[in-house]
Scaffold this active site. Structure first.
Site, mmCIF file in Angstrom:
data_model
loop_
_atom_site.group_PDB
_atom_site.id
_atom_site.type_symbol
_atom_site.label_atom_id
_atom_site.label_comp_id
_atom_site.label_asym_id
_atom_site.label_seq_id
_atom_site.Cartn_x
_atom_site.Cartn_y
_atom_site.Cartn_z
ATOM 1 N N HIS A 262 0.833 -1.210 0.000
ATOM 2 C CA HIS A 262 0.000 0.000 0.000
ATOM 3 C C HIS A 262 0.866 1.258 0.000
ATOM 4 O O HIS A 262 0.702 2.148 -0.852
ATOM 5 C CB HIS A 262 -0.915 -0.014 1.232
ATOM 6 N N GLU A 263 1.786 1.329 0.953
ATOM 7 C CA GLU A 263 2.611 2.539 1.059
ATOM 8 C C GLU A 263 3.542 2.681 -0.146
ATOM 9 O O GLU A 263 3.847 3.796 -0.571
ATOM 10 C CB GLU A 263 3.408 2.525 2.365
ATOM 11 N N HIS A 266 1.852 4.586 -2.836
ATOM 12 C CA HIS A 266 2.029 6.027 -2.634
ATOM 13 C C HIS A 266 3.418 6.456 -3.105
ATOM 14 O O HIS A 266 3.582 7.483 -3.774
ATOM 15 C CB HIS A 266 1.891 6.375 -1.150
ATOM 16 N N GLU A 292 -4.637 8.055 -2.904
ATOM 17 C CA GLU A 292 -5.053 6.754 -2.389
ATOM 18 C C GLU A 292 -5.388 5.778 -3.516
ATOM 19 O O GLU A 292 -5.255 4.562 -3.357
ATOM 20 C CB GLU A 292 -6.252 6.904 -1.447
#
Length: 499
Positions: A262-263, A266, A292
């Site tokens: 997830h990170e 980003h 997001e």
């Protein structure tokens, strides 16, 4: 006034903001607890300097000049001017003292939040949260234009153009669709075996696997790093310094591994914005929903695909050094996508995740529109979980204290997660018209996927609005049906429901 002078002033502001980002990263990854007050003073001081420059006479002079002499700017300069003026108009009327106080309160609130998590007692965080809400409410009149409610003002800061009226409609459609899928699973689904998921996989084993994975996906560790924290986040300190964080659980490998994916989503976004916008306000996402969309695209959209794990499962097994060698691929994959109501948002499965966001949206809206007090928040939180997910937190740690956002004053941010999820599914639908995604995932050839996202999303920074980006990339504005279609197909497959 020359364009070069204008850009030099913006670069100085960026340098101050980079320093603030470094202090914030440190406060969440390694700062001693007792340093919180001093760190708050340092952050407040630097925030004041940055704010002075963002609203000061030199920048005003540049904006006034180029308002009258726009033809003297390059094409890139014109884009930078437009975004900078928008930010200036939003900030210049706010008293510096208010911004300094805000920075100090946020720093102190983060420490109070960490302490409250340790005690599992909301009362230890309540005074700091009340102060954060107070300072936010004092700032709302400075931000407000023609928004219908105070909460709409906050939404607009994170997702320009978004309103609670639109979200009420979109979230209603999304919630109803999710409920139907969950009902179908309950009636006809064959539940996957998840008994082996709590087998021990050491932090070192998880880290070895997932660092290699996200590097393959496109996160450049020569320009980034991975650290541990209480609540995972990603931050860009500079064009060549993007930092991602996670937390680990050796009895639940999904927490750390999917958290890093997830990170890294980003981080990949931050590392692939066009360099021509570096050191200016354009070098950023146009909204948190768009940001997001990139993290959730990698974590949930790609990370939920059978083809993704067909390639990665043997590598995962090798990293686990025999722990999962007796588990065949089908059992492993189905276990990853098992759905069940859970209390923790960042541990929620792909199907129930949006319900966690809708709960937070409704609570925030009530807080800022005068329908809920801070004292009432823990009970309201627990009641919502019981109503929407059929479970009730038995302590504040797994309830109202689980998210870092309110300690940092990020009111209005949570809807961005659900918007990002819907954007991500819509982007996949568009991408599949041009790329054979499953074939690429089976081969482990991730570059075309990252390149498509860079071409349609990453490179633009804030030079386009969220609506412009999504419409240009997909041919239409936000449509929640793509996410519902994706989840319906995914879960009917995982739960072996025949049409």
């Amino acid at each position: 006034m020359k364009e070069k002078e204008f850009l030099a002033e913006l670069a100085e502001i960026t340098l101050l903001n980079q320093t603030l980002a470094l202090l914030d990263w440190d406060s969440q990854t390694g700062m001693p607890e007792e340093a919180a007050t001093e760190r708050g003073e340092a952050s407040g001081y630097l925030s004041g300097l940055a704010f002075e420059k963002q609203t000061g006479p030199k920048l005003k002079e540049a904006l006034d000049y180029f308002s009258a002499h726009n033809d003297e700017l390059s094409e890139v300069g014109k884009t930078i001017f437009t975004v900078t003026k928008k930010d200036y108009d939003q900030l210049h009327a706010i008293p510096k003292e208010l911004m300094v106080e805000r920075s100090r309160l946020y720093s102190e609130a983060h420490t109070a939040w960490v302490k409250a998590r340790q005690s599992k007692n909301f009362a230890d965080f309540k005074p700091a949260l009340e102060e954060n809400i107070r300072i936010t409410k004092e700032l709302i009149p400075y931000y407000k234009k023609d928004e219908a409610t105070d909460y709409d003002v906050l939404l607009n800061l994170f997702e320009p153009g978004m309103t609670s009226a639109v979200l009420d409609e979109v979230f209603s459609e999304l919630r109803d669709g999710l409920v139907k899928i969950r009902q179908l699973i309950a009636q006809k689904g064959i539940t996957p075996d998840t008994s082996f998921k709590n087998r021990t996989m050491t932090t070192a084993q998880q880290k070895d696997f997932v660092k290699n994975l996200v590097a393959q996906l496109g996160f450049d560790f020569n320009r980034g790093r991975l650290d541990d924290t209480v609540h995972p986040f990603a931050t860009r300190l500079a064009h060549n310094d993007v930092r991602i964080t996670t937390r680990w659980n050796e009895q639940d490998f999904t927490m750390g591994i999917f958290g890093v994916i997830h990170e890294a989503g980003h981080g990949i976004y931050e590392q692939n914005m066009a360099g021509k916008y570096n050191m200016t306000p354009v070098y950023d996402a146009p909204s948190m929903g768009i940001h997001e969309s990139q993290s959730l695209f990698y974590e949930i959209i790609l990370g939920s695909k059978r083809s993704f794990w067909q390639k990665q499962y043997p590598i995962f097994q090798a990293a686990a050094e025999g722990t999962f060698d007796d588990i065949d691929f089908e059992a492993f994959y189905r276990s990853l996508k098992a759905t069940a109501a859970s209390l923790i948002r960042i541990e929620a499965d792909s199907l129930t995740y949006p319900l966690h966001i809708i709960i937070r949206y409704e609570l925030e809206k009530a807080l800022f529109n005068g329908d809920l007090t801070v004292a009432e928040l823990p009970k309201a939180w627990n009641d919502k979980y019981e109503e929407y997910l059929g479970i009730r937190p038995d302590n504040d740690l797994v309830g109202v204290l689980q998210d870092v956002h309110w300690s940092g004053g990020m009111f209005g941010y949570f809807p961005s997660y659900a918007l990002g999820y819907m954007y991500a599914a819509q982007l996949l639908h568009a991408m599949e018209k041009e790329l054979a995604i499953d074939n690429l995932l089976i081969k482990g050839d991730y570059a075309p996927i990252k390149n498509w996202l860079t071409e349609h999303i990453h490179q633009f920074g804030r030079s386009k609005t969220p609506n412009e980006l999504i419409k240009a990339a997909t041919g239409e504005t936000l449509n929640p049906q793509y996410l519902l279609n994706y989840l319906s197909e995914l879960y009917q497959n995982v739960y072996q429901i025949k049409a």
